[in-house]
Design a protein around this motif. Sequence first.
Motif, PDB file in Angstrom:
ATOM      1  N   ASP A   1       0.860  -1.181   0.000  1.00  0.00           N
ATOM      2  CA  ASP A   1       0.000   0.000   0.000  1.00  0.00           C
ATOM      3  C   ASP A   1       0.896   1.230   0.000  1.00  0.00           C
ATOM      4  OD1 ASP A   1      -2.103  -1.756   0.212  1.00  0.00           O
ATOM      5  OD2 ASP A   1      -2.328  -1.487   2.381  1.00  0.00           O
ATOM      6  N   GLU A   2       0.686   2.109  -0.986  1.00  0.00           N
ATOM      7  CA  GLU A   2       1.500   3.316  -1.093  1.00  0.00           C
ATOM      8  C   GLU A   2       0.600   4.490  -1.452  1.00  0.00           C
ATOM      9  OE1 GLU A   2       5.201   5.185  -3.762  1.00  0.00           O
ATOM     10  OE2 GLU A   2       4.439   3.164  -4.142  1.00  0.00           O
ATOM     11  N   PHE A   3       0.788   5.598  -0.764  1.00  0.00           N
ATOM     12  CA  PHE A   3       0.079   6.811  -1.144  1.00  0.00           C
ATOM     13  C   PHE A   3       1.003   8.004  -1.005  1.00  0.00           C
ATOM     14  CE2 PHE A   3      -0.791   6.810   3.449  1.00  0.00           C
ATOM     15  CZ  PHE A   3      -0.599   8.134   3.776  1.00  0.00           C
ATOM     16  N   LYS A   4       0.735   9.009  -1.829  1.00  0.00           N
ATOM     17  CA  LYS A   4       1.515  10.236  -1.814  1.00  0.00           C
ATOM     18  C   LYS A   4       0.573  11.403  -2.052  1.00  0.00           C
ATOM     19  CE  LYS A   4       5.625  12.482  -3.724  1.00  0.00           C
ATOM     20  NZ  LYS A   4       6.805  12.321  -4.591  1.00  0.00           N
ATOM     21  N   ILE A   5       0.744  12.462  -1.276  1.00  0.00           N
ATOM     22  CA  ILE A   5      -0.070  13.668  -1.394  1.00  0.00           C
ATOM     23  C   ILE A   5       0.861  14.863  -1.545  1.00  0.00           C
ATOM     24  CG2 ILE A   5      -1.786  15.140  -0.275  1.00  0.00           C
ATOM     25  CD1 ILE A   5      -2.746  12.708   1.267  1.00  0.00           C
ATOM     26  N   LYS A   6       0.609  15.686  -2.558  1.00  0.00           N
ATOM     27  CA  LYS A   6       1.370  16.910  -2.796  1.00  0.00           C
ATOM     28  C   LYS A   6       0.396  18.079  -2.884  1.00  0.00           C
ATOM     29  CE  LYS A   6       4.613  17.266  -5.805  1.00  0.00           C
ATOM     30  NZ  LYS A   6       5.783  17.678  -5.015  1.00  0.00           N
ATOM     31  N   GLY A   7       0.776  19.190  -2.295  1.00  0.00           N
ATOM     32  CA  GLY A   7      -0.086  20.359  -2.340  1.00  0.00           C
ATOM     33  C   GLY A   7       0.717  21.645  -2.318  1.00  0.00           C
ATOM     34  N   ASP A   8       0.114  22.692  -2.851  1.00  0.00           N
ATOM     35  CA  ASP A   8       0.717  24.019  -2.800  1.00  0.00           C
ATOM     36  C   ASP A   8      -0.394  25.062  -2.824  1.00  0.00           C
ATOM     37  OD1 ASP A   8       0.428  25.228  -5.727  1.00  0.00           O
ATOM     38  OD2 ASP A   8       1.017  23.133  -5.965  1.00  0.00           O
TER      39      ASP A   8
ATOM     40  N   THR B   1       3.608   0.843   3.001  1.00  0.00           N
ATOM     41  CA  THR B   1       3.693  -0.358   3.829  1.00  0.00           C
ATOM     42  C   THR B   1       3.733  -1.587   2.928  1.00  0.00           C
ATOM     43  OG1 THR B   1       1.279  -0.517   4.011  1.00  0.00           O
ATOM     44  CG2 THR B   1       2.440   0.712   5.732  1.00  0.00           C
ATOM     45  N   LYS B   2       4.448  -2.613   3.393  1.00  0.00           N
ATOM     46  CA  LYS B   2       4.560  -3.867   2.655  1.00  0.00           C
ATOM     47  C   LYS B   2       4.303  -5.010   3.620  1.00  0.00           C
ATOM     48  CE  LYS B   2       7.568  -6.316  -0.583  1.00  0.00           C
ATOM     49  NZ  LYS B   2       8.874  -6.283  -1.287  1.00  0.00           N
ATOM     50  N   ASN B   3       3.208  -5.753   3.346  1.00  0.00           N
ATOM     51  CA  ASN B   3       2.778  -6.840   4.227  1.00  0.00           C
ATOM     52  C   ASN B   3       2.592  -6.342   5.659  1.00  0.00           C
ATOM     53  OD1 ASN B   3       2.893  -8.732   2.092  1.00  0.00           O
ATOM     54  ND2 ASN B   3       5.072  -9.087   2.460  1.00  0.00           N
ATOM     55  N   GLY B   4       2.039  -5.147   5.776  1.00  0.00           N
ATOM     56  CA  GLY B   4       1.759  -4.586   7.083  1.00  0.00           C
ATOM     57  C   GLY B   4       2.936  -3.932   7.770  1.00  0.00           C
ATOM     58  N   VAL B   5       4.112  -3.940   7.147  1.00  0.00           N
ATOM     59  CA  VAL B   5       5.314  -3.352   7.731  1.00  0.00           C
ATOM     60  C   VAL B   5       5.619  -2.025   7.021  1.00  0.00           C
ATOM     61  CG1 VAL B   5       7.775  -3.669   8.224  1.00  0.00           C
ATOM     62  CG2 VAL B   5       6.207  -5.627   8.318  1.00  0.00           C
ATOM     63  N   LYS B   6       5.858  -0.974   7.787  1.00  0.00           N
ATOM     64  CA  LYS B   6       6.139   0.329   7.217  1.00  0.00           C
ATOM     65  C   LYS B   6       7.493   0.324   6.511  1.00  0.00           C
ATOM     66  CE  LYS B   6       5.235   3.736   9.936  1.00  0.00           C
ATOM     67  NZ  LYS B   6       5.407   4.790  10.985  1.00  0.00           N
ATOM     68  N   LYS B   7       7.512   0.767   5.253  1.00  0.00           N
ATOM     69  CA  LYS B   7       8.738   0.796   4.461  1.00  0.00           C
ATOM     70  C   LYS B   7       9.201   2.213   4.130  1.00  0.00           C
ATOM     71  CE  LYS B   7       9.450  -3.615   4.030  1.00  0.00           C
ATOM     72  NZ  LYS B   7      10.675  -4.255   4.592  1.00  0.00           N
ATOM     73  N   ASP B   8       8.286   3.153   4.092  1.00  0.00           N
ATOM     74  CA  ASP B   8       8.637   4.529   3.743  1.00  0.00           C
ATOM     75  C   ASP B   8       7.676   5.464   4.459  1.00  0.00           C
ATOM     76  OD1 ASP B   8       9.904   6.666   2.641  1.00  0.00           O
ATOM     77  OD2 ASP B   8       9.260   6.311   0.574  1.00  0.00           O
TER      78      ASP B   8
ATOM     79  N   GLU C   1      11.419  15.581   6.837  1.00  0.00           N
ATOM     80  CA  GLU C   1      11.577  14.511   7.813  1.00  0.00           C
ATOM     81  C   GLU C   1      11.460  13.175   7.084  1.00  0.00           C
ATOM     82  OE1 GLU C   1      11.886  14.764  11.217  1.00  0.00           O
ATOM     83  OE2 GLU C   1      11.587  16.925  11.510  1.00  0.00           O
ATOM     84  N   ASP C   2      12.388  12.257   7.376  1.00  0.00           N
ATOM     85  CA  ASP C   2      12.375  10.928   6.754  1.00  0.00           C
ATOM     86  C   ASP C   2      12.787   9.903   7.805  1.00  0.00           C
ATOM     87  OD1 ASP C   2      12.718   8.590   5.212  1.00  0.00           O
ATOM     88  OD2 ASP C   2      13.137   9.798   3.434  1.00  0.00           O
ATOM     89  N   GLU C   3      11.861   9.041   8.157  1.00  0.00           N
ATOM     90  CA  GLU C   3      12.085   8.083   9.244  1.00  0.00           C
ATOM     91  C   GLU C   3      13.121   7.026   8.905  1.00  0.00           C
ATOM     92  OE1 GLU C   3       9.451   4.787  11.765  1.00  0.00           O
ATOM     93  OE2 GLU C   3       8.447   6.392  10.657  1.00  0.00           O
ATOM     94  N   PHE C   4      13.304   6.708   7.610  1.00  0.00           N
ATOM     95  CA  PHE C   4      14.135   5.572   7.237  1.00  0.00           C
ATOM     96  C   PHE C   4      15.478   5.973   6.623  1.00  0.00           C
ATOM     97  CE2 PHE C   4       9.839   3.978   7.407  1.00  0.00           C
ATOM     98  CZ  PHE C   4       9.985   2.753   8.053  1.00  0.00           C
ATOM     99  N   GLU C   5      15.814   7.250   6.576  1.00  0.00           N
ATOM    100  CA  GLU C   5      17.093   7.700   6.037  1.00  0.00           C
ATOM    101  C   GLU C   5      18.074   8.011   7.163  1.00  0.00           C
ATOM    102  OE1 GLU C   5      18.140   7.825   2.961  1.00  0.00           O
ATOM    103  OE2 GLU C   5      16.240   7.237   2.026  1.00  0.00           O
ATOM    104  N   ASP C   6      19.385   7.925   6.841  1.00  0.00           N
ATOM    105  CA  ASP C   6      20.403   8.273   7.833  1.00  0.00           C
ATOM    106  C   ASP C   6      20.276   9.740   8.245  1.00  0.00           C
ATOM    107  OD1 ASP C   6      21.426   5.715   7.790  1.00  0.00           O
ATOM    108  OD2 ASP C   6      22.878   6.151   6.203  1.00  0.00           O
ATOM    109  N   ILE C   7      20.010  10.621   7.253  1.00  0.00           N
ATOM    110  CA  ILE C   7      19.716  12.023   7.558  1.00  0.00           C
ATOM    111  C   ILE C   7      18.200  12.124   7.733  1.00  0.00           C
ATOM    112  CG2 ILE C   7      19.872  14.403   6.755  1.00  0.00           C
ATOM    113  CD1 ILE C   7      22.278  13.605   5.100  1.00  0.00           C
ATOM    114  N   TYR C   8      17.758  12.106   8.978  1.00  0.00           N
ATOM    115  CA  TYR C   8      16.325  11.990   9.242  1.00  0.00           C
ATOM    116  C   TYR C   8      15.631  13.349   9.303  1.00  0.00           C
ATOM    117  CZ  TYR C   8      17.806  12.937  14.072  1.00  0.00           C
ATOM    118  OH  TYR C   8      18.366  13.491  15.195  1.00  0.00           O
ATOM    119  N   ARG C   9      16.396  14.444   9.387  1.00  0.00           N
ATOM    120  CA  ARG C   9      15.776  15.763   9.410  1.00  0.00           C
ATOM    121  C   ARG C   9      16.657  16.766   8.663  1.00  0.00           C
ATOM    122  NH1 ARG C   9      15.209  16.470  14.572  1.00  0.00           N
ATOM    123  NH2 ARG C   9      13.053  15.673  14.607  1.00  0.00           N
ATOM    124  N   GLN C  10      16.037  17.563   7.795  1.00  0.00           N
ATOM    125  CA  GLN C  10      16.743  18.629   7.083  1.00  0.00           C
ATOM    126  C   GLN C  10      15.960  19.933   7.252  1.00  0.00           C
ATOM    127  OE1 GLN C  10      17.999  17.611   3.015  1.00  0.00           O
ATOM    128  NE2 GLN C  10      17.329  15.514   3.396  1.00  0.00           N
TER     129      GLN C  10
END
Length: 330
Positions: free
Chosen positions: A138-145, A165-172, A199-208
């Motif tokens: 399951d993947e969704f993306k929302i963009k707005g301006d 999410t993939k098989n119920g596990v968060k991937k991104d 903010e990115d939970e799964f990257e080494d740089i988690y906040r910019q």
Amino acid sequence: MRGILLLLGLCLSGALWADTVWLDNGDRMTGKIVLMDGGKLVLKTRYAGQVTIDWKDIDTLRSEKPLLVKRNLTETLASERLEAAGTGMVRVVNGKEQVMPLADIHQLIPPRALIEDRVWEGNLDAKLDLERNEDDTDEFKIKGDTRISHGLWRHVASGQLEHETKNGVKKDDNWELEYDLDRFITDDWYWRTSYDQQEDEFEDIYRQRLFGAGPGYRFWDNELGRFELVGQFNRAKLDARNGDLAFDLWSAEMDYKRLLWGTRLEFYSKAEVQVPTIEEIDYIIDAEAGLRYRVNEWARLSLLYELDQLRGLGQTYSERRYLIGLGVGW
């Protein structure tokens, strides 16, 4: 009874399409004034939909509804109605009457209950991807301006949210929010102050976080589109799992939009090039280009291409994304 209904229908129709525009070639058009900005008058008609008329081609006009008449960035007259006057003139009625040249009018804006004379526009696009095969994804993306202009000030905000999410596990799971505050110095030049956070939970740089300021120039911005360039000096702060980093960078940003095919099709593009002051990174490119098809006054079908690219230490890293979805616009 039929006569009464016909008379009522004619009265309602006349009230809805009460604005009249006389052109300098002798033609006359009736409809509803949507907006006048950037030298273009947008008129919504029963017979041709929404049409755009060059302001310089208008002889005079009449409107039975209230309009905000802006002579420049700071002077605004609230009219009860507009009446036709001589060639190149219009009469503004609001308790008293004032005749003014059409050439002196910078904008015509219907007043709004909440945001008064502000010009407000925006888009919200969404993509949903559900896969059910060997794995459930399951993947969704929302963009707005959105942007709100009022007098000498303009507020510009944009953001996006991505979740997978993939098989119920968060991937991104990531989001980004940017806010720009523009203060116009002239009709075209302005000064921008901006803040951007990712903010990115799964990257080494988690906040910019990015703080910046610099001049911008508006080549045009009207009902048919816009083109602007901005240059900024920025301070970047990165929070990483193995240590934090802060550095300065220069940036150049482009914003372009154009309505085509009778304003039903919209082409838009944004691009930003950043040059950090550290030796490890040569440049960073964040760009996007897309099309929106206006199904009706609010619904959009969208196609978007995104490119993120970084060059440093002799290598180039690129990430490309495609977004096809449904959105709303205002």
